[in-house]
Scaffold this motif. Structure first.
Motif, short mmCIF file in Angstrom:
data_model
loop_
_atom_site.label_atom_id
_atom_site.label_comp_id
_atom_site.label_asym_id
_atom_site.label_seq_id
_atom_site.Cartn_x
_atom_site.Cartn_y
_atom_site.Cartn_z
N ILE A 199 0.84 -1.21 0.00
CA ILE A 199 0.00 0.00 0.00
C ILE A 199 0.87 1.25 0.00
N HIS A 200 1.89 1.27 0.84
CA HIS A 200 2.72 2.47 0.94
C HIS A 200 3.70 2.62 -0.23
N THR A 201 3.97 1.54 -0.95
CA THR A 201 4.87 1.61 -2.10
C THR A 201 4.11 1.90 -3.39
N TYR A 202 2.97 1.22 -3.58
CA TYR A 202 2.25 1.31 -4.85
C TYR A 202 0.85 1.90 -4.75
N GLY A 203 0.24 1.80 -3.60
CA GLY A 203 -1.16 2.17 -3.48
C GLY A 203 -1.42 3.58 -3.01
N VAL A 204 -0.41 4.35 -2.76
CA VAL A 204 -0.47 5.72 -2.26
C VAL A 204 -0.93 5.74 -0.80
N ARG A 205 -2.15 5.27 -0.54
CA ARG A 205 -2.66 5.21 0.83
C ARG A 205 -3.80 4.20 0.86
N TYR A 206 -4.21 3.84 2.06
CA TYR A 206 -5.38 2.97 2.20
C TYR A 206 -6.63 3.73 1.82
N PHE A 207 -7.60 3.03 1.25
CA PHE A 207 -8.94 3.61 1.12
C PHE A 207 -9.46 3.79 2.54
N SER A 208 -10.48 4.59 2.71
CA SER A 208 -11.06 4.75 4.04
C SER A 208 -11.60 3.40 4.52
N PRO A 209 -11.69 3.21 5.84
CA PRO A 209 -12.24 1.94 6.34
C PRO A 209 -13.64 1.64 5.80
N LEU A 210 -14.47 2.67 5.67
CA LEU A 210 -15.81 2.44 5.15
C LEU A 210 -15.77 2.01 3.68
N THR A 211 -14.90 2.63 2.89
CA THR A 211 -14.74 2.21 1.50
C THR A 211 -14.24 0.78 1.44
N ASN A 212 -13.28 0.44 2.28
CA ASN A 212 -12.77 -0.92 2.28
C ASN A 212 -13.84 -1.93 2.71
N MET A 213 -14.73 -1.52 3.58
CA MET A 213 -15.83 -2.41 3.94
C MET A 213 -16.72 -2.68 2.74
N ALA A 214 -16.98 -1.66 1.95
CA ALA A 214 -17.77 -1.83 0.73
C ALA A 214 -17.03 -2.70 -0.28
N VAL A 215 -15.72 -2.50 -0.40
CA VAL A 215 -14.91 -3.31 -1.32
C VAL A 215 -14.90 -4.77 -0.86
N LEU A 216 -14.80 -4.98 0.45
CA LEU A 216 -14.85 -6.35 0.99
C LEU A 216 -16.16 -7.03 0.62
N THR A 217 -17.25 -6.32 0.76
CA THR A 217 -18.56 -6.86 0.40
C THR A 217 -18.60 -7.22 -1.09
N GLU A 218 -18.05 -6.35 -1.91
CA GLU A 218 -17.99 -6.61 -3.36
C GLU A 218 -17.17 -7.86 -3.65
N GLU A 219 -16.02 -7.99 -3.01
CA GLU A 219 -15.15 -9.14 -3.24
C GLU A 219 -15.80 -10.44 -2.77
N VAL A 220 -16.49 -10.40 -1.63
CA VAL A 220 -17.21 -11.58 -1.14
C VAL A 220 -18.30 -11.96 -2.14
N GLY A 221 -18.95 -10.97 -2.73
CA GLY A 221 -19.95 -11.23 -3.76
C GLY A 221 -19.35 -11.94 -4.96
N GLU A 222 -18.12 -11.59 -5.33
CA GLU A 222 -17.46 -12.25 -6.45
C GLU A 222 -17.15 -13.71 -6.12
N VAL A 223 -16.79 -13.97 -4.86
CA VAL A 223 -16.58 -15.36 -4.43
C VAL A 223 -17.91 -16.11 -4.50
N ALA A 224 -18.98 -15.49 -4.02
CA ALA A 224 -20.29 -16.13 -4.04
C ALA A 224 -20.73 -16.45 -5.47
N ARG A 225 -20.50 -15.53 -6.37
CA ARG A 225 -20.87 -15.73 -7.77
C ARG A 225 -20.14 -16.95 -8.35
N LEU A 226 -18.84 -17.02 -8.10
CA LEU A 226 -18.05 -18.12 -8.62
C LEU A 226 -18.44 -19.45 -7.96
#
Length: 123
Positions: free
Chosen positions: A19-46
């Motif tokens: 994150i500190h080398t390539y990602g600039v900074r972490y997304f906000s915790p709330l954004t990451n929670m939404a991203v986590l939900t999205e990623e779990v949805g992709e697992v569910a789909r597969l």
């Protein structure tokens, strides 16, 4: 030969370095929670397509369960890092809690007991 396995602490450190080398900074915790939900949805789909009754679509081509699970783990590690959670310590504590709470619960659940005939057929 060196052991290439990662501890959870190693994984948290590697994600933080990335994150500190390539990602600039972490997304906000709330954004990451939404991203986590999205990623779990992709697992569910597969999972629904590989192990369930849904058929694959063209857009599912090239998706691999291991990669989708790694995406979930990545975001979980990000959330742990930015909220100060030591996942290794948390998992150990959680296992202790589950052991105390559930040490007999699952063994006495009739829904989980393997029928005797199934045991016999595997001999």
């Amino acid at each position: 030969m060196t052991d290439s396995r990662l501890t959870l602490s190693d994984a948290q450190r590697l994600v933080d370095e990335w994150i500190h080398t390539y990602g600039v900074r972490y997304f906000s915790p709330l954004t990451n929670m939404a991203v986590l939900t999205e990623e779990v949805g992709e697992v569910a789909r597969l999972m629904a397509r590989q192990y369930g009754d849904q058929s694959f679509k063209k857009s599912d081509e090239g998706r691999e369960l291991a990669d989708e699970l790694a995406d979930v783990l990545w975001v979980l590690l990000c959330i742990a890092n930015q909220t100060g959670v030591d996942l290794e310590a948390a998992l150990k504590k959680n296992l202790e809690k589950k052991t105390q709470r559930d040490q007999e619960r699952h063994r006495s659940n009739p829904k989980l007991v393997v029928p005797e005939e199934e045991i016999e057929s595997k001999k």
